[in-house]
Write an enzyme that holds these catalytic residues in place. Sequence first.
Site, short mmCIF file in Angstrom:
data_model
loop_
_atom_site.label_atom_id
_atom_site.label_comp_id
_atom_site.label_asym_id
_atom_site.label_seq_id
_atom_site.Cartn_x
_atom_site.Cartn_y
_atom_site.Cartn_z
N SER A 97 1.25 -1.24 -0.19
CA SER A 97 0.08 0.22 0.03
C SER A 97 1.01 0.95 -0.13
O SER A 97 1.07 1.70 0.73
CB SER A 97 -0.61 0.02 1.38
OG SER A 97 -1.43 -0.92 1.51
N LYS A 172 -7.24 1.84 -2.43
CA LYS A 172 -7.18 1.34 -0.83
C LYS A 172 -7.01 2.44 -0.01
O LYS A 172 -7.47 2.68 1.07
CB LYS A 172 -5.87 0.93 -1.04
CG LYS A 172 -4.75 0.63 -0.52
CD LYS A 172 -5.47 -1.08 0.47
CE LYS A 172 -5.16 -1.37 2.12
NZ LYS A 172 -5.72 -2.13 2.70
N LYS A 240 1.17 5.69 7.96
CA LYS A 240 1.77 5.85 7.07
C LYS A 240 0.20 6.01 6.04
O LYS A 240 -0.16 7.04 4.91
CB LYS A 240 2.42 4.96 6.74
CG LYS A 240 2.54 4.28 4.66
CD LYS A 240 2.25 3.46 4.19
CE LYS A 240 1.81 2.09 4.72
NZ LYS A 240 1.29 1.56 3.90
#
Length: 298
Positions: A97, A172, A240
């Site tokens: 990701s 995502k 993140k």
Amino acid sequence: MAERIGFIGLGIMGKPMAKNLLKAGYEVTVYDIVGEPMEELVTDGAQRASSNKEVAENCEKIITMVPDSAESEMAILGPNGVLEGARSGSIVIDMSSIAPLVSQKIAAECAKKGVEMLDAPVSGGEPGAVNATLAIMVGGKQEIFDKCFDLMKTVGGNVVLTGDIGAGGITKLANQIIVAANIEALSEALVLAQKAGVDPEKVFNAIRGGLAGSTVMEAKGPMMLDRNFQAGFRIRLHQKDLRNVLQTGQELNVPLPVTALVQQMLGALINDGEADADHSAILHHLEGMAKVEVKRGG
Ligand code: NAD
């Protein structure tokens, strides 16, 4: 002869995914900067490479599953990286990701060498990786998606092409907004119930079948009630992801107020030493503010 697949990054997600490829009959060449998970895969029948470059020299399809943009860039474009070993016609499937703009940058570098790329991040966590039920959201060319569909289907359940390169990452990010906000809301709800003297487990059981019920609630509610915060999905990785969400929102001028708030909470949890706890530990932040601990029995 079985198709040979390269697999780079054997962490919480990559290790079970690589094992599922072996079980399905693929020949798998693995590499990780850490030695220990490679040993386990070799015991299961994988071949060990000594660098990301060597993985790409041996395989035409290479999956990467590393933490973030910097690691993807390093693994694919860096010294001794995938691109140094890859041939024209090889395909890199980055299932990490990472920031969608970085996926586009990596793909552009790959294209200079005739190497194709899909960005194909996943959702479903460690259980989804172990059980090969991951949702896989893919960006790239239709023909490359078609060539890799069976491979991705081996490690996942629902595999959907959502657009050109970078679209997998955008999908995502959308997913991560919803997951983070759900965990935060569940934490607030259980903390409120606890402080009100109502058994949080009974609250959970009462509402799970109603409109508030969700896959997130089913996965994270029991962990909170068990006080089990072993990752799963690490706080620092979700922080993140939300950083990548907020950067993308800023580039597109999309205000994302709830995401920004939860990202600050994740930062505070990292300061509290919880970077490697499961993201269900967002509960701790809410408990800290309310001065209460959620437990079965109320
Ligand atoms: P992890 O930290 O457990 O594993 C990452 C692995 O990559 C480590 O073994 C590390 O040594 C290796 N690595 C790092 N840099 C490398 C390099 N240059 N070359 C080779 N190997 C390298 O992380 P994870 O939980 O497996 O997550 C991997 C990716 O999947 C992340 O982008 C994460 O956001 C995403 N993801 C994780 C989950 C989850 O529940 N854990 C769910 C969905 C998506």
